[in-house]
Design a protein around this motif. Structure first.
Motif, PDB file in Angstrom:
ATOM      1  N   LYS B 227       0.788  -1.152  -0.029  1.00  0.00           N
ATOM      2  CA  LYS B 227      -0.027  -0.142  -0.221  1.00  0.00           C
ATOM      3  C   LYS B 227       0.665   1.278   0.047  1.00  0.00           C
ATOM      4  N   VAL B 228       2.059   0.985   0.366  1.00  0.00           N
ATOM      5  CA  VAL B 228       2.938   2.153   0.444  1.00  0.00           C
ATOM      6  C   VAL B 228       3.289   2.944  -0.704  1.00  0.00           C
ATOM      7  N   TRP B 229       3.075   2.327  -2.035  1.00  0.00           N
ATOM      8  CA  TRP B 229       3.068   3.116  -3.133  1.00  0.00           C
ATOM      9  C   TRP B 229       2.099   4.119  -3.322  1.00  0.00           C
ATOM     10  N   GLU B 230       0.819   3.460  -3.071  1.00  0.00           N
ATOM     11  CA  GLU B 230      -0.575   4.356  -3.312  1.00  0.00           C
ATOM     12  C   GLU B 230      -0.249   5.572  -2.388  1.00  0.00           C
ATOM     13  N   GLU B 231       0.344   5.433  -1.188  1.00  0.00           N
ATOM     14  CA  GLU B 231       0.569   6.349  -0.471  1.00  0.00           C
ATOM     15  C   GLU B 231       1.352   7.722  -0.840  1.00  0.00           C
ATOM     16  N   HIS B 286       0.008   4.499 -25.398  1.00  0.00           N
ATOM     17  CA  HIS B 286       0.066   3.761 -24.388  1.00  0.00           C
ATOM     18  C   HIS B 286       1.093   4.281 -23.177  1.00  0.00           C
ATOM     19  N   ASP B 287       0.615   4.330 -22.030  1.00  0.00           N
ATOM     20  CA  ASP B 287       1.355   4.651 -20.909  1.00  0.00           C
ATOM     21  C   ASP B 287       1.393   3.552 -19.886  1.00  0.00           C
ATOM     22  N   PHE B 288       2.810   2.916 -19.769  1.00  0.00           N
ATOM     23  CA  PHE B 288       2.444   1.624 -18.890  1.00  0.00           C
ATOM     24  C   PHE B 288       2.898   2.008 -17.466  1.00  0.00           C
ATOM     25  N   ARG B 289       3.048   3.302 -17.078  1.00  0.00           N
ATOM     26  CA  ARG B 289       3.169   3.620 -15.615  1.00  0.00           C
ATOM     27  C   ARG B 289       2.542   4.834 -15.693  1.00  0.00           C
ATOM     28  N   ASP B 290       1.028   4.852 -15.682  1.00  0.00           N
ATOM     29  CA  ASP B 290       0.537   6.071 -15.738  1.00  0.00           C
ATOM     30  C   ASP B 290      -0.235   6.770 -14.232  1.00  0.00           C
ATOM     31  N   THR B 291       0.323   6.048 -13.355  1.00  0.00           N
ATOM     32  CA  THR B 291      -0.239   6.616 -12.038  1.00  0.00           C
ATOM     33  C   THR B 291       1.234   6.961 -11.265  1.00  0.00           C
ATOM     34  N   ARG B 292       1.107   8.013 -10.401  1.00  0.00           N
ATOM     35  CA  ARG B 292       2.145   8.507  -9.655  1.00  0.00           C
ATOM     36  C   ARG B 292       2.631   7.264  -8.804  1.00  0.00           C
ATOM     37  N   ALA B 293       1.645   6.367  -8.418  1.00  0.00           N
ATOM     38  CA  ALA B 293       2.151   5.315  -7.325  1.00  0.00           C
ATOM     39  C   ALA B 293       2.852   4.291  -8.293  1.00  0.00           C
ATOM     40  N   ALA B 294       2.693   3.997  -9.434  1.00  0.00           N
ATOM     41  CA  ALA B 294       3.385   3.004 -10.143  1.00  0.00           C
ATOM     42  C   ALA B 294       4.529   3.641 -10.522  1.00  0.00           C
ATOM     43  N   ARG B 295       4.633   5.095 -10.508  1.00  0.00           N
ATOM     44  CA  ARG B 295       6.079   5.686 -10.998  1.00  0.00           C
ATOM     45  C   ARG B 295       7.081   5.648  -9.739  1.00  0.00           C
ATOM     46  N   GLN B 296       6.173   5.883  -8.527  1.00  0.00           N
ATOM     47  CA  GLN B 296       7.013   5.654  -7.388  1.00  0.00           C
ATOM     48  C   GLN B 296       7.707   4.537  -7.096  1.00  0.00           C
ATOM     49  N   ARG B 297       7.006   3.580  -7.224  1.00  0.00           N
ATOM     50  CA  ARG B 297       7.238   2.031  -7.087  1.00  0.00           C
ATOM     51  C   ARG B 297       8.479   1.805  -8.029  1.00  0.00           C
ATOM     52  N   HIS B 298       8.489   2.361  -9.264  1.00  0.00           N
ATOM     53  CA  HIS B 298       9.407   2.195 -10.212  1.00  0.00           C
ATOM     54  C   HIS B 298      10.961   2.376 -10.037  1.00  0.00           C
ATOM     55  N   ARG B 299      10.580   3.782  -9.155  1.00  0.00           N
ATOM     56  CA  ARG B 299      11.897   4.523  -8.841  1.00  0.00           C
ATOM     57  C   ARG B 299      12.508   3.899  -7.772  1.00  0.00           C
ATOM     58  N   PHE B 300      11.818   3.147  -6.705  1.00  0.00           N
ATOM     59  CA  PHE B 300      12.439   2.888  -5.389  1.00  0.00           C
ATOM     60  C   PHE B 300      12.974   1.498  -5.868  1.00  0.00           C
ATOM     61  N   PHE B 301      12.190   0.616  -6.794  1.00  0.00           N
ATOM     62  CA  PHE B 301      12.763  -0.595  -7.234  1.00  0.00           C
ATOM     63  C   PHE B 301      13.973  -0.586  -8.047  1.00  0.00           C
ATOM     64  N   ARG B 302      14.036   0.644  -8.902  1.00  0.00           N
ATOM     65  CA  ARG B 302      15.399   0.990  -9.573  1.00  0.00           C
ATOM     66  C   ARG B 302      16.559   1.079  -8.432  1.00  0.00           C
ATOM     67  N   LYS B 303      16.178   1.862  -7.335  1.00  0.00           N
ATOM     68  CA  LYS B 303      17.192   2.287  -6.527  1.00  0.00           C
ATOM     69  C   LYS B 303      17.685   1.087  -5.706  1.00  0.00           C
ATOM     70  N   GLY B 304      16.712   0.299  -5.400  1.00  0.00           N
ATOM     71  CA  GLY B 304      16.857  -0.609  -4.277  1.00  0.00           C
ATOM     72  C   GLY B 304      16.970  -2.166  -4.822  1.00  0.00           C
TER      73      GLY B 304
END
Ligand code: SF4
Ligand code: SF4
Ligand code: SF4
Ligand code: SF4
Ligand code: SF4
Lengths: 252, 355
Positions: B227-231, B286-304
């Motif tokens: 749920k963290v990503w939505e938040e 087509h936008d395959f990460r069209d929510t801010r939550a999906a993009r935050q998750r992507h960012r932290f997955f990249r980093k971690g």
């Protein structure tokens, strides 16, 4: 390539003519522009006025019912219509008046002559005619204008940024004005100006309009956390964003 | 270890000597913060800087970089690549940023080597600087294992008070001292002073991650549906600041600009950000990460996780720049800790708790 240069005409509605002045500036620093196009109407710079044009660049906002007729005439003639600057693109500062009753405003401004003058709420020209491209800003950015003209000559839509001012602000390593106790609309405002206001230590006022999908709720919280009360937030967002916020709040 | 001693008062002379052969970049004050910029004299340089707005990465991968010029006016079109091979020294790079350069080196040499990066990198000499106190309340390098400089320095400086100890890491580093006779060989007494600085520094840094960094990739794997990503997505402004200031972000956009002839022009690249609304739109819209939550998750997955999976090194070096830049207080270390706090307990741990 055809040897005839595209014919361009400039038109002004309600605005300060600062965008046309920027065009004049651009013509002086980028003289190649004059070789690439033929300007057939430009009240700010020349007396010739010819109604045979392909590209119409319109400055200023709609503010009177009779403007609609003139806008329609331009649309009928031009192959490409470009909104030039914040007034044409967003309604501009003129739209501050939309928050008040029109009669009150007219009485305030014109006094006894209020009935003589025609007035309506200030709107972007795209509310009345189809607009093919826009060049945002108050005033427009000279370099962006030149790039936009080149794109139009290539037959492309100008490549106007759809990301926020913060990106450009960080790219040029400006200290964020929030650190100095000021506030800024950079996170929700369309980039392209090179974050010029923050680079001089003042917050962005949103003259280039909202980015697609701005997080308004979160920015309102940031502004309030940084000391703006509800009235001040409203005032800040009404300088350039009145028409867009009315729409985005309705959608929210 | 080969090391030299540079008295601080000789800094001006050293910079003058270096300037005969190199462009020098180092930390300098700008408004109330610091930026890496051109150093003309010792007065420009402030090696006691806390952190910089943008990392020194910008020297190797400039915010905007020309890639090639093209010209199709004549019978045969001409395409001419642009390379920047100006000999450059970057002075005063902190440990975290040295780790990020080690990562960028791997990224840009993998597959088809990026020749623009490579040319700059080969002509750049890295002079790192030992961090002896925490640079900002936002940094967490100790937790990420990036508080010691990696082996990629050409010269490494440690502040010993009125002198710097210079550890030579390569031929390139050694060259920086050639023809400059105000340095002397380090003695045993100098190494003792160095040891003292090195052993005392660790207590000036705190561990801010609640778990060991080696557990991070696995933690993220378990947290994909958190749920963290939505938040985070609710708060995030999608302003891109966190990416732009990050020393390990390397995404760029490629653009063309034509001259008025419309037949000649140039291609360049500019830094991009995965947090931006339109970053992941592909042909067809087509936008395959069209929510801010999906993009935050992507960012932290990249980093971690993703970068560690691909390159074997951690993708966040704990510099804290993104946390400092974020107006809504989103920080990697807090995010990772929150994921850890809410992690799905493993079956073994559950059994243990029940027993
Ligand atoms: S000053 Fe404004 S535009 Fe610049 S980073 Fe801060 S909020 Fe964004
Ligand atoms: S910083 Fe904001 S107000 Fe200033 S020019 Fe840019 S968009 Fe307009
Ligand atoms: S800096 Fe903060 S608000 Fe801006 S994109 Fe990054 S996480 Fe979102
Ligand atoms: S993610 Fe943040 S803390 Fe980590 S390296 Fe990038 S800017 Fe530094
Ligand atoms: S984050 Fe750590 S390694 Fe990086 S500059 Fe700060 S103290 Fe040094």
């Amino acid at each position: 390539m055809s040897s005839t240069k595209p014919k361009i005409a400039f038109f002004d509605f309600a605005g300060c003519e600062g965008c046309q002045l920027t065009v004049l500036d651009a013509l002086q620093t980028h003289t190649e522009l004059l070789n690439a196009v033929e300007i057939v109407q430009f009240r700010e710079a020349m007396s010739r006025s010819d109604d045979d044009y392909q590209i119409a660049l319109i400055e200023g906002s709609y503010t009177r019912p009779s403007d609609e007729v003139r806008l329609q005439e331009i649309r009928d003639q031009a192959q490409i219509v470009v909104a030039l600057g914040a007034c044409a693109h967003l309604g501009g500062v003129n739209a501050v008046r939309n928050a008040h009753r029109l009669e009150e405003i007219k009485n305030y401004v014109y006094g006894e002559k209020a009935e003589v003058y025609e007035a309506a709420s200030a709107r972007p020209i795209s509310d009345f005619i189809q607009v093919d491209a826009f060049i945002p800003g108050c005033p427009i950015d000279r370099e962006e204008f030149v790039r936009a003209v080149k794109s139009l000559l290539q037959g492309n839509a100008p490549d106007i940024p759809d990301y926020p001012v913060c990106v450009e602000c960080k790219l040029r390593e400006t200290g964020c004005v929030f650190l100095y106790g000021k506030t800024c609309l950079g996170p929700i405002t369309r980039a392209g100006c090179g974050a010029i206001c923050p680079s001089f230590g003042v917050g962005c006022e949103g003259c280039r309009g909202l980015i697609p999908n701005p997080n308004m709720a979160s920015l309102r919280e940031v502004l309030s956390e940084n000391g703006l009360d509800e009235m001040s937030v409203k005032a800040k967002m009404s300088l350039f964003l009145t028409n867009q916020i009315a729409t985005s709040d309705m959608e929210a | 270890m080969t090391a030299k001693i540079l008295p601080k008062h000789a800094m001006q002379g050293w910079i003058e000597t270096l300037r005969e052969h190199y462009r020098i970049i180092g930390p300098k004050p700008a408004q109330s913060q610091y930026v890496f910029g051109d150093i003309h004299s010792a007065d420009d340089l402030d090696l006691s800087y806390p952190t910089s707005i943008l990392p020194p990465k910008k020297v190797l991968l400039p915010q905007r970089e020309d890639l090639f010029r093209f010209d199709s006016m004549g019978d045969t079109p001409i395409v001419e690549p642009t390379f920047d091979d100006e000999p450059t020294v970057i002075l005063g790079i902190h440990a975290c940023d040295m780790h990020s350069i080690a990562l960028l080196d791997r990224v840009f040499e993998k597959g088809t080597t990026d020749q623009h990066y490579q040319t700059r990198r080969e002509n750049t000499t890295l002079v790192s600087l030992e961090c002896t106190t925490s640079c900002s309340e936002f940094s967490f390098c100790k937790s990420m294992g990036t508080l010691s400089v990696p082996e990629n320095f050409d010269l490494h400086m440690t502040d010993l008070g009125d002198e710097y100890l210079l550890e030579i890491g390569s031929k390139k580093g050694e060259n920086l001292l050639r023809g400059f006779n105000e340095v002397r060989e380090a003695t045993d007494a100098d190494f003792e002073r160095l040891n003292k600085v090195m052993s005392e520094k660790w207590s000036h840094f705190t561990y801010r991650l609640d778990f060991d960094v080696t557990e991070l990739p696995a933690l993220l794997s378990l947290s994909y549906d958190s749920k963290v990503w939505e938040e985070l997505g609710d708060r995030c402004l999608a302003c891109g600041a966190c990416n732009i200031v990050c020393p390990t972000c390397y995404c760029f956009d490629v653009r063309d600009e034509v001259d008025f002839s419309l037949r000649s022009g140039g291609r360049f690249r500019v830094w991009d950000s995965c947090q931006l609304d339109r970053f992941a739109i592909v042909a067809g819209g087509h936008d395959f990460r069209d929510t801010r939550a999906a993009r935050q998750r992507h960012r932290f997955f990249r980093k971690g996780k993703y970068l560690t999976d691909q390159y074997g090194v951690v993708g966040c070096v704990g510099c804290g720049r993104c946390a400092q830049a974020c107006l809504v207080h989103i920080s990697p270390v807090d995010t990772f800790n929150e994921l850890h706090r809410r992690r799905v307990p493993s079956a073994a741990a559950q059994e243990e708790a029940l027993a």
